[in-house]
Design a protein around this motif. Structure first.
Motif, PDB file in Angstrom:
ATOM      1  N   LEU A 168       0.810  -1.214   0.000  1.00 41.02           N
ATOM      2  CA  LEU A 168       0.000   0.000   0.000  1.00 41.02           C
ATOM      3  C   LEU A 168       0.847   1.271   0.000  1.00 41.02           C
ATOM      4  O   LEU A 168       0.392   2.319  -0.450  1.00 41.02           O
ATOM      5  N   GLU A 169       2.051   1.178   0.509  1.00 39.05           N
ATOM      6  CA  GLU A 169       2.868   2.375   0.664  1.00 39.05           C
ATOM      7  C   GLU A 169       3.085   3.102  -0.655  1.00 39.05           C
ATOM      8  O   GLU A 169       3.069   4.320  -0.725  1.00 39.05           O
ATOM      9  N   SER A 170       3.294   2.327  -1.695  1.00 33.52           N
ATOM     10  CA  SER A 170       3.695   2.933  -2.962  1.00 33.52           C
ATOM     11  C   SER A 170       2.524   3.568  -3.718  1.00 33.52           C
ATOM     12  O   SER A 170       2.724   4.298  -4.664  1.00 33.52           O
ATOM     13  N   VAL A 171       1.294   3.267  -3.258  1.00 29.10           N
ATOM     14  CA  VAL A 171       0.137   3.780  -3.985  1.00 29.10           C
ATOM     15  C   VAL A 171      -0.003   5.292  -3.804  1.00 29.10           C
ATOM     16  O   VAL A 171      -0.131   5.786  -2.693  1.00 29.10           O
ATOM     17  N   ARG A 172       0.033   5.998  -4.914  1.00 28.60           N
ATOM     18  CA  ARG A 172      -0.129   7.460  -4.869  1.00 28.60           C
ATOM     19  C   ARG A 172      -1.468   7.819  -5.501  1.00 28.60           C
ATOM     20  O   ARG A 172      -1.883   7.191  -6.475  1.00 28.60           O
ATOM     21  N   PRO A 173      -2.128   8.827  -4.959  1.00 30.89           N
ATOM     22  CA  PRO A 173      -3.429   9.211  -5.521  1.00 30.89           C
ATOM     23  C   PRO A 173      -3.288   9.771  -6.937  1.00 30.89           C
ATOM     24  O   PRO A 173      -2.351  10.512  -7.233  1.00 30.89           O
ATOM     25  N   GLN A 174      -4.214   9.386  -7.780  1.00 31.27           N
ATOM     26  CA  GLN A 174      -4.235   9.914  -9.141  1.00 31.27           C
ATOM     27  C   GLN A 174      -4.625  11.387  -9.112  1.00 31.27           C
ATOM     28  O   GLN A 174      -5.565  11.755  -8.417  1.00 31.27           O
ATOM     29  N   PRO A 175      -3.926  12.218  -9.877  1.00 30.20           N
ATOM     30  CA  PRO A 175      -4.317  13.635  -9.936  1.00 30.20           C
ATOM     31  C   PRO A 175      -5.577  13.812 -10.788  1.00 30.20           C
ATOM     32  O   PRO A 175      -5.852  12.999 -11.667  1.00 30.20           O
ATOM     33  N   GLY A 176      -6.308  14.862 -10.489  1.00 29.56           N
ATOM     34  CA  GLY A 176      -7.481  15.184 -11.301  1.00 29.56           C
ATOM     35  C   GLY A 176      -8.733  14.429 -10.930  1.00 29.56           C
ATOM     36  O   GLY A 176      -9.761  14.565 -11.590  1.00 29.56           O
ATOM     37  N   LEU A 177      -8.651  13.654  -9.879  1.00 26.56           N
ATOM     38  CA  LEU A 177      -9.837  12.913  -9.450  1.00 26.56           C
ATOM     39  C   LEU A 177     -10.647  13.737  -8.449  1.00 26.56           C
ATOM     40  O   LEU A 177     -10.103  14.520  -7.686  1.00 26.56           O
ATOM     41  N   SER A 178     -11.970  13.557  -8.504  1.00 26.16           N
ATOM     42  CA  SER A 178     -12.793  14.140  -7.448  1.00 26.16           C
ATOM     43  C   SER A 178     -12.450  13.455  -6.139  1.00 26.16           C
ATOM     44  O   SER A 178     -11.909  12.354  -6.122  1.00 26.16           O
ATOM     45  N   TRP A 179     -12.770  14.108  -5.034  1.00 27.04           N
ATOM     46  CA  TRP A 179     -12.432  13.483  -3.747  1.00 27.04           C
ATOM     47  C   TRP A 179     -13.220  12.188  -3.572  1.00 27.04           C
ATOM     48  O   TRP A 179     -12.750  11.246  -2.943  1.00 27.04           O
ATOM     49  N   GLN A 180     -14.421  12.141  -4.173  1.00 31.75           N
ATOM     50  CA  GLN A 180     -15.212  10.911  -4.079  1.00 31.75           C
ATOM     51  C   GLN A 180     -14.511   9.740  -4.768  1.00 31.75           C
ATOM     52  O   GLN A 180     -14.443   8.632  -4.214  1.00 31.75           O
ATOM     53  N   ASP A 181     -13.978  10.015  -5.961  1.00 28.47           N
ATOM     54  CA  ASP A 181     -13.296   8.945  -6.685  1.00 28.47           C
ATOM     55  C   ASP A 181     -11.971   8.590  -6.026  1.00 28.47           C
ATOM     56  O   ASP A 181     -11.535   7.436  -6.054  1.00 28.47           O
ATOM     57  N   GLU A 182     -11.356   9.587  -5.423  1.00 34.95           N
ATOM     58  CA  GLU A 182     -10.103   9.318  -4.716  1.00 34.95           C
ATOM     59  C   GLU A 182     -10.378   8.405  -3.519  1.00 34.95           C
ATOM     60  O   GLU A 182      -9.597   7.491  -3.222  1.00 34.95           O
ATOM     61  N   LEU A 183     -11.499   8.639  -2.864  1.00 37.21           N
ATOM     62  CA  LEU A 183     -11.883   7.807  -1.727  1.00 37.21           C
ATOM     63  C   LEU A 183     -12.135   6.367  -2.175  1.00 37.21           C
ATOM     64  O   LEU A 183     -11.681   5.404  -1.540  1.00 37.21           O
ATOM     65  N   LYS A 184     -12.834   6.242  -3.286  1.00 43.32           N
ATOM     66  CA  LYS A 184     -13.081   4.902  -3.810  1.00 43.32           C
ATOM     67  C   LYS A 184     -11.778   4.204  -4.176  1.00 43.32           C
ATOM     68  O   LYS A 184     -11.609   3.010  -3.921  1.00 43.32           O
ATOM     69  N   ASP A 185     -10.875   4.956  -4.771  1.00 41.35           N
ATOM     70  CA  ASP A 185      -9.590   4.368  -5.136  1.00 41.35           C
ATOM     71  C   ASP A 185      -8.830   3.880  -3.909  1.00 41.35           C
ATOM     72  O   ASP A 185      -8.158   2.842  -3.950  1.00 41.35           O
ATOM     73  N   ALA A 186      -8.928   4.646  -2.842  1.00 44.03           N
ATOM     74  CA  ALA A 186      -8.252   4.234  -1.610  1.00 44.03           C
ATOM     75  C   ALA A 186      -8.807   2.892  -1.138  1.00 44.03           C
ATOM     76  O   ALA A 186      -8.052   1.987  -0.753  1.00 44.03           O
ATOM     77  N   ALA A 187     -10.128   2.766  -1.208  1.00 44.43           N
ATOM     78  CA  ALA A 187     -10.751   1.502  -0.782  1.00 44.43           C
ATOM     79  C   ALA A 187     -10.365   0.364  -1.710  1.00 44.43           C
ATOM     80  O   ALA A 187     -10.084  -0.751  -1.261  1.00 44.43           O
TER      81      ALA A 187
END
Lengths: 227, 227
Positions: free
Chosen positions: B76-95
């Motif tokens: 999980l450490e290496s996972v970086r959030p994708q830029p340009g995503l809504s916070w909702q999609d960023e949350l889903k990506d985290a899950a």
DNA sequence: AACGGAATCGTACAACGTATGGTTTCAAGG
DNA sequence: CCTTGAAACCATACGTTGTACGATTCCGTT
């Protein structure tokens, strides 16, 4: 050969062993001392019986836990929905009852959640209240099915955390604060900032209110998919 | 005394034991044959080493699993959030990333979820992406805290079901249909009706899409508490 | 009264985690 | 080079686990 004493069948007439008596004794051990204390020898000991006698009523240790799993869910059967409730509140009540039933025997619940293969066919009826509430809400069958999965999965996860923490007897809030403070700088900036802004008191966590606020989120989310 | 051969230290120079080597071997055993196959004797065997040698690098069996727990979350450490995503999609990506990390080692994940006491301090950073997304969403600290708990608990419960079912190798849909059909009449009317109306094909369940629809429910629910 | 099946017990085995204490190797200091 | 002490490794052993096996006794039926 049987060189020593008199093995045979000493427990004359009056008090024979039975599946129910065994399960009752097993449940007491699990409740009082945890699952790892529930050994066949210990169980036989509290029954005043040779360990091997148990195997005449239950095929193996796994079957003992499977039998106990039924007991955990048995408390749910009698729960009837309150009249006059909105379907949303009925759904929340179903979740509350489900959580309560599993919390009645924390050690056992943890075991059952971790190894659902022990769960028998009878247990599927425990989700009926969820189906009932969502059906009243007018959801389509598919949406009902998925919503129940979502909320039941959440309750399982919640219980996992709740019961593990209880078993380990450490408090969530100070623990989290300490862990966060120990982190190297920049490892988790948002987490650090949020936890600090809450402070040790603001972070005080109550499982009951945590459960309630999660229920609100879930029900709101389900509602929004209907509209 | 040492009456028999020559115990001492045979593994000359070249290949010494190390904590990492032990954990790597342990992980392979767990992945290949499950947690119950991971015994100290078996582990030593695959390393070509006496069982007691392991205790020089790890204090006991629990420490082995604790070490493995770090490995599960390491992805999980290496996972970086994708830029340009809504916070909702960023949350889903985290899950999604969280679920994926645990699914990489199903047997181990099941163990870790069931016994979180093995989880070390380092692991708290794995929730940072959740905090980040919700912070971007403008939630209050307290709401962030509770929303993260809700979504993480859900993922835990989802994984519990997903991984247990996989381990038991039985398929959810036909299993559920069969169980429901076997119920005594009137035991669970709504459940029976809904399941029947879906039918065996309509009930076909895909964990991936089940996870996605649950995420939608959760994110919608969290959004509705903001407004 | 005799019999057969069910329930119980005694013993035994393989496998487990690990405490204890011995033996060997390696790295460093003289 | 030699010595030395710590670290790594191994052999043995103990207590505990689940349960297979076979012998024994009780009880309901005939």
């Amino acid at each position: 050969m049987n060189t020593a004493g008199k093995p045979g069948r000493p427990r004359a007439g009056a008090e024979r062993l039975s599946r129910d008596a065994i399960l009752a004794a097993a449940l007491r051990i699990v409740d009082d001392e945890g699952v790892e204390a529930m050994t066949m020898r210990r169980l036989a000991g509290t029954l005043g019986v040779n360990p091997m006698s148990i195997y005449h009523h239950l095929p193996n240790k796994a079957a003992v836990f499977a039998g106990l799993a039924e007991v955990v869910f048995a408390g749910l059967e009698s729960v009837r929905p309150q009249p006059g409730l909105s379907w949303q509140d009925e759904l929340k009540d179903a979740a509350r009852a489900y959580r309560a039933a599993l919390r009645a025997h924390p050690n056992l619940a943890l075991q059952v959640l971790s190894d659902p293969s022990a769960v028998s066919d009878v247990v599927v009826v425990t989700v009926e209240p969820f189906y009932r509430a969502l059906d009243r809400g007018g959801l389509a069958p598919r949406a009902i099915f998925e919503s129940v999965n979502t909320i039941v999965d959440f309750v399982h996860g919640f219980l996992l955390g709740e019961l593990s923490v209880r078993a380990a007897t450490f408090d969530l809030a100070p623990d989290l604060v300490d862990r966060v403070e120990k982190l190297p700088d920049g490892q988790a900036p948002t987490l650090t900032r949020v936890v600090r802004s809450l402070g040790r008191e603001g972070l005080h966590y109550d499982f009951d209110s945590g459960f309630e606020s999660a229920l609100t989120v879930l029900v709101n989310g389900i509602e929004s998919t209907v509209r």
